[in-house]
Design an enzyme around this catalytic site. Structure first.
Site, PDB file in Angstrom:
ATOM      1  N   GLU A  17      19.914  18.164  26.828  1.00 30.08           N
ATOM      2  CA  GLU A  17      21.028  18.818  26.081  1.00 30.08           C
ATOM      3  C   GLU A  17      20.521  19.691  25.202  1.00 30.08           C
ATOM      4  O   GLU A  17      21.515  20.084  24.227  1.00 30.08           O
ATOM      5  CB  GLU A  17      21.909  17.774  25.103  1.00 30.08           C
TER       6      GLU A  17
ATOM      7  N   HIS B 253       1.002  -1.742  -0.178  1.00 27.82           N
ATOM      8  CA  HIS B 253      -0.007   0.280   0.642  1.00 27.82           C
ATOM      9  C   HIS B 253       0.831   1.253   0.456  1.00 27.82           C
ATOM     10  O   HIS B 253       1.584   1.610   1.169  1.00 27.82           O
ATOM     11  CB  HIS B 253      -0.706   0.061   1.662  1.00 27.82           C
TER      12      HIS B 253
HETATM   13  C1  LIG Z   1      15.544  11.924  31.221  1.00 23.43           C
HETATM   14  C2  LIG Z   1      16.235  13.785  31.452  1.00 23.43           C
HETATM   15  C3  LIG Z   1      17.545  13.394  31.535  1.00 23.43           C
HETATM   16  C4  LIG Z   1      18.680  14.508  32.167  1.00 23.43           C
HETATM   17  N1  LIG Z   1      19.759  14.227  32.256  1.00 23.43           N
HETATM   18  C5  LIG Z   1      20.285  15.994  32.438  1.00 23.43           C
HETATM   19  C6  LIG Z   1      22.106  16.003  33.194  1.00 23.43           C
HETATM   20  O1  LIG Z   1      22.376  14.471  33.361  1.00 23.43           O
HETATM   21  N2  LIG Z   1      22.149  16.840  33.856  1.00 23.43           N
HETATM   22  C7  LIG Z   1      21.843  18.211  33.454  1.00 23.43           C
HETATM   23  O2  LIG Z   1      22.161  18.832  34.021  1.00 23.43           O
HETATM   24  N3  LIG Z   1      20.426  18.079  33.228  1.00 23.43           N
HETATM   25  C8  LIG Z   1      19.639  17.004  32.421  1.00 23.43           C
HETATM   26  N4  LIG Z   1      18.789  17.102  32.199  1.00 23.43           N
HETATM   27  C9  LIG Z   1      18.310  17.904  31.919  1.00 23.43           C
HETATM   28  C10 LIG Z   1      18.316  19.049  30.313  1.00 23.43           C
HETATM   29  O3  LIG Z   1      19.014  19.594  30.211  1.00 23.43           O
HETATM   30  C11 LIG Z   1      16.369  19.879  30.393  1.00 23.43           C
HETATM   31  O4  LIG Z   1      15.899  18.701  31.013  1.00 23.43           O
HETATM   32  C12 LIG Z   1      16.330  20.653  28.611  1.00 23.43           C
HETATM   33  O5  LIG Z   1      17.754  21.200  29.042  1.00 23.43           O
HETATM   34  C13 LIG Z   1      15.000  21.463  28.903  1.00 23.43           C
HETATM   35  O6  LIG Z   1      14.717  22.488  30.329  1.00 23.43           O
HETATM   36  P1  LIG Z   1      14.136  21.948  31.047  1.00 23.43           P
HETATM   37  O7  LIG Z   1      13.588  20.977  31.365  1.00 23.43           O
HETATM   38  O8  LIG Z   1      14.216  23.316  32.209  1.00 23.43           O
HETATM   39  O9  LIG Z   1      12.952  23.192  29.929  1.00 23.43           O
HETATM   40  P2  LIG Z   1      12.234  24.150  30.066  1.00 23.43           P
HETATM   41  O10 LIG Z   1      13.867  24.806  29.427  1.00 23.43           O
HETATM   42  O11 LIG Z   1      11.642  24.665  31.344  1.00 23.43           O
HETATM   43  O12 LIG Z   1      11.962  24.836  28.513  1.00 23.43           O
HETATM   44  C14 LIG Z   1      10.675  24.102  29.131  1.00 23.43           C
HETATM   45  C15 LIG Z   1       9.901  24.146  27.155  1.00 23.43           C
HETATM   46  O13 LIG Z   1      10.161  26.312  26.804  1.00 23.43           O
HETATM   47  C16 LIG Z   1      11.104  25.635  25.286  1.00 23.43           C
HETATM   48  N5  LIG Z   1      11.719  27.320  25.778  1.00 23.43           N
HETATM   49  C17 LIG Z   1      12.712  27.732  26.805  1.00 23.43           C
HETATM   50  N6  LIG Z   1      13.480  28.586  26.277  1.00 23.43           N
HETATM   51  C18 LIG Z   1      12.483  29.165  24.729  1.00 23.43           C
HETATM   52  C19 LIG Z   1      13.203  30.152  24.144  1.00 23.43           C
HETATM   53  N7  LIG Z   1      13.940  30.954  24.432  1.00 23.43           N
HETATM   54  N8  LIG Z   1      12.548  30.273  22.799  1.00 23.43           N
HETATM   55  C20 LIG Z   1      11.399  29.163  23.014  1.00 23.43           C
HETATM   56  N9  LIG Z   1      11.148  28.209  23.468  1.00 23.43           N
HETATM   57  C21 LIG Z   1      11.686  27.646  24.522  1.00 23.43           C
HETATM   58  C22 LIG Z   1      11.797  24.740  25.681  1.00 23.43           C
HETATM   59  O14 LIG Z   1      12.448  24.261  24.478  1.00 23.43           O
HETATM   60  C23 LIG Z   1      10.993  23.803  26.845  1.00 23.43           C
HETATM   61  O15 LIG Z   1      10.123  23.002  24.963  1.00 23.43           O
HETATM   62  C24 LIG Z   1      18.154  15.881  31.445  1.00 23.43           C
HETATM   63  C25 LIG Z   1      16.285  16.005  31.427  1.00 23.43           C
HETATM   64  C26 LIG Z   1      16.073  14.660  30.965  1.00 23.43           C
HETATM   65  C27 LIG Z   1      14.404  14.325  31.402  1.00 23.43           C
END
Ligand SMILES: Cc1cc2nc3c(=O)[nH]c(=O)nc-3n(C[C@H](O)[C@H](O)[C@H](O)COP(=O)(O)OP(=O)(O)OC[C@H]3O[C@@H](n4cnc5c(N)ncnc54)[C@H](O)[C@@H]3O)c2cc1C
Length: 379
Positions: free
Chosen positions: A360, A275
């Site tokens: 990341e 398909h």
């Molecule tokens: C399973 C897991 C493992 C991890 N491991 C590590 C680790 O080992 N060490 C470590 O330090 N961190 C770690 N992290 C953290 C991870 O890097 C962060 O969760 C990530 O960078 C996003 O940050 P936040 O969760 O605070 O989201 P926020 O920064 O609060 O963002 C929330 C939303 O808003 C959006 N956003 C934010 N700012 C803007 C902007 N200026 N413009 C447009 N959109 C925006 C983001 O894209 C997202 O969609 C881990 C996270 C997870 C879930």
């Protein structure tokens, strides 16, 4: 750049990882996901294979050349079977990077022999409850006391936070100055908080880490005060291609499984691969994976050549994770109702793929970086 550009020794390394993954990881990946517990036996296996040490200098078990590329290719091979296991390589590399990049000789002499043994893991503590994307918003503080430091802070989402014995920690050293420190998990004042219950990467350990009046010697400060933010950004340029590789590994397995299933499953008298709606999804996935691999390998290669890869690293991370989400979503669709069932493997890939768009640096942040770099080039 393609896989054909690897030399003989590099091909042997990748083939060996593929073989071990097939024999030792693939058979237990679903069970690891179900049980959701960290597996030291997998970490030890990778250490014995030298995979946790790739980025270290050769005297400590690291590779001579093309370290970033080889590390990415190993991540990709492992992620084909188990994303949680592949993350072990990534977080070890990300955690070690500040020591490699900014550690002085005496710090390298102290930490590299421990890391070379491979029985210790390193956590990377940057994110906090109110600061993820906005790294400069972190509140953890390192206050000077008689030349040494007292660290206080609340870190969250720390991969391997509960199992690592060493952490590289980013804290504020006054105003807008950020600095990395090496902290041992068993130091007074360090406690591991809640372990997160996650959608995917269920066999990866993710915890809070709380630092309360932790005394850190000046000898554990990495680089000069104020160099932490730059080190954190440089760490990303190394790690983002590997998130691309992680996502690619997940996507490749999703494509393999859905193609095989589409060839077997029949509806209206023919295999569903006949398909067009299904075959086009598969063709798109194959195109995207091929393109993603080229991008990932170029981003890694640039890093190995010590050329700026800021834009390529973000492109690799963003593109490969977006296609992994699309390809795993399509895989669930191609499997139909079975795709939604835990008995079949594609729902795990779908759950794991989501994280690659988030950590990341989220893909929104990657797009901001790419656009920023484009504007700089235009000037
Ligand atoms: C399973 C897991 C493992 C991890 N491991 C590590 C680790 O080992 N060490 C470590 O330090 N961190 C770690 N992290 C953290 C991870 O890097 C962060 O969760 C990530 O960078 C996003 O940050 P936040 O969760 O605070 O989201 P926020 O920064 O609060 O963002 C929330 C939303 O808003 C959006 N956003 C934010 N700012 C803007 C902007 N200026 N413009 C447009 N959109 C925006 C983001 O894209 C997202 O969609 C881990 C996270 C997870 C879930």
């Amino acid at each position: 750049m393609t896989m054909d550009d690897l030399n003989e020794e590099q091909r042997i390394i990748v083939d060996n990882v593929r073989k071990v993954v097939k024999e030792r990881i693939a058979p237990i990946a679903a069970e690891m996901d179900r049980e959701g517990v960290f597996r030291w036996d997998i970490a030890r296996l990778f250490a014995e294979m030298g995979l946790l040490q790739i980025l270290l200098p050769p005297a400590y078990g690291g590779l001579e050349e093309d370290k970033t590329l080889m590390y990415c290719l190993c991540v990709e091979e492992i992620a084909k079977a188990c994303a949680s296991s592949a993350l072990l390589l990534i977080i070890q590399a990300v955690g070690i990077f500040p020591i490699i990049s900014a550690g002085n000789q005496s710090q390298k002499d102290r930490f590299f022999p421990r890391l070379a043994k491979g029985d210790e893991l390193v956590g990377y503590l940057v994110t906090e409850p109110y600061a993820g994307s906005d790294v400069a918003g972190i509140q953890a503080k390192a206050q000077k006391e008689n030349g040494d430091y007292i660290l206080n802070g609340h870190k969250c989402f720390s991969t391997n936070g509960g199992v690592a014995s060493l952490y590289t920690v980013l804290a504020k050293t006054g105003g807008k100055k950020f600095t990395f420190f090496v902290v041992e998990r068993d130091q007074d004042g360090v406690s591991v908080g809640k372990e997160e219950d996650k959608l995917g990467f269920r066999a990866s350990n993710t915890t809070e880490v709380i630092l309360e009046d932790v005394k850190v010697s000046r000898d554990n400060r990495l680089g000069k005060e104020g160099e932490g933010f730059r080190i954190a950004m440089e760490d990303f340029y190394m790690s983002r291609p590997s998130i691309g590789a992680l996502a690619l590994g997940i996507a490749e397995t999703a494509l393999d499984l859905s193609f095989k299933y589409a060839c077997e499953r029949k509806t209206f008298g023919k295999p569903i691969v006949r398909h067009q709606a299904i075959s086009f999804m598969l063709a798109d996935a194959a195109i995207q994976i091929e393109a993603g691999r080229g991008l990932m390998m170029r981003a890694a290669r640039q890093h190995d050549r010590k050329k700026s890869n800021i834009k390529l690293a973000s492109m690799s991370k963003c593109f490969c994770s977006d296609i992994a989400m699309k390809i795993t979503t399509d895989a669930v669709q191609i499997f139909g109702g079975y795709g939604y069932m835990k008995e079949y493997p594609v729902e795990r890939l779908f759950r794991d793929a989501k994280l690659t768009q988030i950590f990341e640096g989220t893909n929104q942040i990657q797009r901001m970086i790419i656009a920023g770099e484009m504007l700089k080039e235009k000037r």
